[in-house]
Scaffold this motif. Structure first.
Motif, PDB file in Angstrom:
ATOM      1  N   SER A 152       0.830  -1.212   0.000  1.00 21.86           N
ATOM      2  CA  SER A 152       0.000   0.000   0.000  1.00 21.86           C
ATOM      3  C   SER A 152       0.860   1.256   0.000  1.00 21.86           C
ATOM      4  N   ALA A 153       1.762   1.318  -0.958  1.00 26.64           N
ATOM      5  CA  ALA A 153       2.601   2.520  -1.121  1.00 26.64           C
ATOM      6  C   ALA A 153       1.711   3.690  -1.511  1.00 26.64           C
ATOM      7  N   PRO A 154       2.179   4.913  -1.257  1.00 29.78           N
ATOM      8  CA  PRO A 154       1.382   6.073  -1.670  1.00 29.78           C
ATOM      9  C   PRO A 154       1.137   6.047  -3.177  1.00 29.78           C
ATOM     10  N   ILE A 155      -0.037   6.493  -3.584  1.00 30.26           N
ATOM     11  CA  ILE A 155      -0.343   6.593  -5.005  1.00 30.26           C
ATOM     12  C   ILE A 155       0.227   7.913  -5.502  1.00 30.26           C
ATOM     13  N   VAL A 156       1.166   7.805  -6.426  1.00 27.59           N
ATOM     14  CA  VAL A 156       1.842   8.983  -6.968  1.00 27.59           C
ATOM     15  C   VAL A 156       1.582   9.009  -8.468  1.00 27.59           C
ATOM     16  N   GLU A 157       0.805   9.970  -8.893  1.00 26.16           N
ATOM     17  CA  GLU A 157       0.450  10.040 -10.310  1.00 26.16           C
ATOM     18  C   GLU A 157       1.264  11.121 -11.014  1.00 26.16           C
ATOM     19  N   ILE A 158       2.576  10.952 -10.993  1.00 20.68           N
ATOM     20  CA  ILE A 158       3.482  11.809 -11.754  1.00 20.68           C
ATOM     21  C   ILE A 158       4.089  10.903 -12.815  1.00 20.68           C
ATOM     22  N   SER A 159       4.164  11.377 -14.034  1.00 27.62           N
ATOM     23  CA  SER A 159       4.782  10.554 -15.069  1.00 27.62           C
ATOM     24  C   SER A 159       5.956  11.292 -15.690  1.00 27.62           C
ATOM     25  N   SER A 160       6.921  10.511 -16.142  1.00 30.62           N
ATOM     26  CA  SER A 160       8.068  11.091 -16.846  1.00 30.62           C
ATOM     27  C   SER A 160       7.605  11.780 -18.128  1.00 30.62           C
ATOM     28  N   THR A 161       6.588  11.234 -18.773  1.00 33.76           N
ATOM     29  CA  THR A 161       6.041  11.848 -19.993  1.00 33.76           C
ATOM     30  C   THR A 161       5.523  13.249 -19.687  1.00 33.76           C
ATOM     31  N   PHE A 162       4.771  13.384 -18.590  1.00 29.83           N
ATOM     32  CA  PHE A 162       4.244  14.693 -18.185  1.00 29.83           C
ATOM     33  C   PHE A 162       5.394  15.666 -17.902  1.00 29.83           C
ATOM     34  N   ILE A 163       6.428  15.185 -17.224  1.00 31.98           N
ATOM     35  CA  ILE A 163       7.575  16.047 -16.902  1.00 31.98           C
ATOM     36  C   ILE A 163       8.262  16.515 -18.185  1.00 31.98           C
ATOM     37  N   ARG A 164       8.524  15.601 -19.120  1.00 33.79           N
ATOM     38  CA  ARG A 164       9.179  15.990 -20.378  1.00 33.79           C
ATOM     39  C   ARG A 164       8.344  17.024 -21.131  1.00 33.79           C
ATOM     40  N   LYS A 165       7.045  16.781 -21.233  1.00 32.73           N
ATOM     41  CA  LYS A 165       6.141  17.698 -21.947  1.00 32.73           C
ATOM     42  C   LYS A 165       6.113  19.063 -21.256  1.00 32.73           C
ATOM     43  N   SER A 166       6.068  19.066 -19.939  1.00 36.78           N
ATOM     44  CA  SER A 166       6.008  20.322 -19.182  1.00 36.78           C
ATOM     45  C   SER A 166       7.289  21.129 -19.325  1.00 36.78           C
ATOM     46  N   ILE A 167       8.432  20.461 -19.305  1.00 34.49           N
ATOM     47  CA  ILE A 167       9.705  21.164 -19.498  1.00 34.49           C
ATOM     48  C   ILE A 167       9.735  21.786 -20.895  1.00 34.49           C
ATOM     49  N   LYS A 168       9.306  21.013 -21.898  1.00 33.69           N
ATOM     50  CA  LYS A 168       9.293  21.515 -23.274  1.00 33.69           C
ATOM     51  C   LYS A 168       8.402  22.749 -23.395  1.00 33.69           C
ATOM     52  N   GLU A 169       7.301  22.760 -22.639  1.00 36.79           N
ATOM     53  CA  GLU A 169       6.359  23.886 -22.698  1.00 36.79           C
ATOM     54  C   GLU A 169       6.684  24.967 -21.670  1.00 36.79           C
ATOM     55  N   ASN A 170       7.852  24.832 -21.037  1.00 37.00           N
ATOM     56  CA  ASN A 170       8.390  25.860 -20.139  1.00 37.00           C
ATOM     57  C   ASN A 170       7.582  26.070 -18.858  1.00 37.00           C
ATOM     58  N   TYR A 171       6.973  24.984 -18.342  1.00 36.68           N
ATOM     59  CA  TYR A 171       6.314  25.048 -17.047  1.00 36.68           C
ATOM     60  C   TYR A 171       7.339  24.782 -15.948  1.00 36.68           C
ATOM     61  N   ASP A 172       7.077  25.320 -14.767  1.00 37.56           N
ATOM     62  CA  ASP A 172       7.958  25.100 -13.624  1.00 37.56           C
ATOM     63  C   ASP A 172       7.513  23.828 -12.902  1.00 37.56           C
ATOM     64  N   ILE A 173       8.231  22.740 -13.102  1.00 39.05           N
ATOM     65  CA  ILE A 173       7.893  21.455 -12.491  1.00 39.05           C
ATOM     66  C   ILE A 173       8.996  21.014 -11.526  1.00 39.05           C
ATOM     67  N   ARG A 174       9.759  21.964 -11.011  1.00 41.03           N
ATOM     68  CA  ARG A 174      10.882  21.622 -10.123  1.00 41.03           C
ATOM     69  C   ARG A 174      10.461  20.772  -8.935  1.00 41.03           C
ATOM     70  N   ALA A 175       9.249  20.963  -8.420  1.00 38.14           N
ATOM     71  CA  ALA A 175       8.793  20.211  -7.244  1.00 38.14           C
ATOM     72  C   ALA A 175       8.656  18.717  -7.526  1.00 38.14           C
ATOM     73  N   MET A 176       8.613  18.338  -8.795  1.00 36.84           N
ATOM     74  CA  MET A 176       8.447  16.928  -9.155  1.00 36.84           C
ATOM     75  C   MET A 176       9.781  16.195  -9.314  1.00 36.84           C
ATOM     76  N   LEU A 177      10.874  16.941  -9.171  1.00 31.26           N
ATOM     77  CA  LEU A 177      12.218  16.376  -9.292  1.00 31.26           C
ATOM     78  C   LEU A 177      13.021  16.780  -8.065  1.00 31.26           C
ATOM     79  N   THR A 178      14.029  15.991  -7.717  1.00 31.73           N
ATOM     80  CA  THR A 178      14.893  16.438  -6.632  1.00 31.73           C
ATOM     81  C   THR A 178      15.660  17.669  -7.122  1.00 31.73           C
TER      82      THR A 178
END
Length: 193
Positions: A152-178
């Motif tokens: 029963s690990a925490p459900i974490v709905e972050i995807s690498s695909t979302f991160i790549r797309k967000s970086i490309k579109e210049n969104y600030d997603i720093r909180a999703m990465l160390t």
């Protein structure tokens, strides 16, 4: 030593991966979790991947403060495309004193019957399954298999695909990465095009 193997392209590794791996190593009987960086999944197109050494470097940066979390480039040296069953056999030969287990999300468990020699995997290895909601919950007869352990690990709905797309579109997603992973990705201008 009982080691959980978390296979993936990790393109890039993100806090969701770390949360799941850390949960597994702290709240199950696993002593370590290894992120096994996959060069080419039979189910993914290679052209979307960063070079192997960059994804490994990012993963190494991500785990540097977690002594129970490691990375492995074992699949870089194996024939392509990689199949989990071959990697498991190779790891057992290289580390005969380790007991290896698989870590996967419920979404991957649904497709396990499509994996090469999946019966052999289930016969010889324990599988630790963490919850996912992105694909919707479906009944799976494998959940009742004696080698399958639902965690029963925490459900974490972050995807690498979302991160790549967000970086490309210049969104600030720093909180999703160390912080160190974000710094490396930003300095190398990864995923911006």
């Amino acid at each position: 030593m009982k080691v959980g193997l978390f296979f993936g392209t990790f393109n890039p590794i993100h806090v969701g991966h770390l949360i799941i791996a850390n949960y597994m190593v702290e709240f199950s009987d696993l002593e370590e979790v290894w992120f096994v960086i996959t060069p080419l999944s039979p189910f993914k197109k290679k052209n979307s991947l960063l070079d192997n050494h960059h994804r490994l470097a990012i993963a190494n940066i991500a785990v540097e403060d977690y002594p129970k979390l490691k990375t492995s480039d074992i699949e870089f040296k194996l024939p392509q495309p990689n199949y989990t069953v071959n990697s498991l056999i190779h790891l057992e030969e290289k580390y005969p004193n380790h007991q290896f287990c698989l870590i996967m999300g419920e979404d991957n468990l649904k497709g396990l019957h499509k994996w090469k020699n999946y019966e052999t995997i289930l016969q010889n290895y324990e599988v630790y399954v963490y919850p996912r909601i992105s694909e919707g919950v479906t009944e799976n007869e494998l959940l009742n298999h004696p080698k399958i352990h639902q965690v029963s690990a925490p459900i974490v709905e972050i995807s690498s695909t979302f991160i790549r797309k967000s970086i490309k579109e210049n969104y600030d997603i720093r909180a999703m990465l160390t912080p160190n992973v974000w710094k490396y990705i930003d300095e190398m201008n990864f995923y911006k095009q």
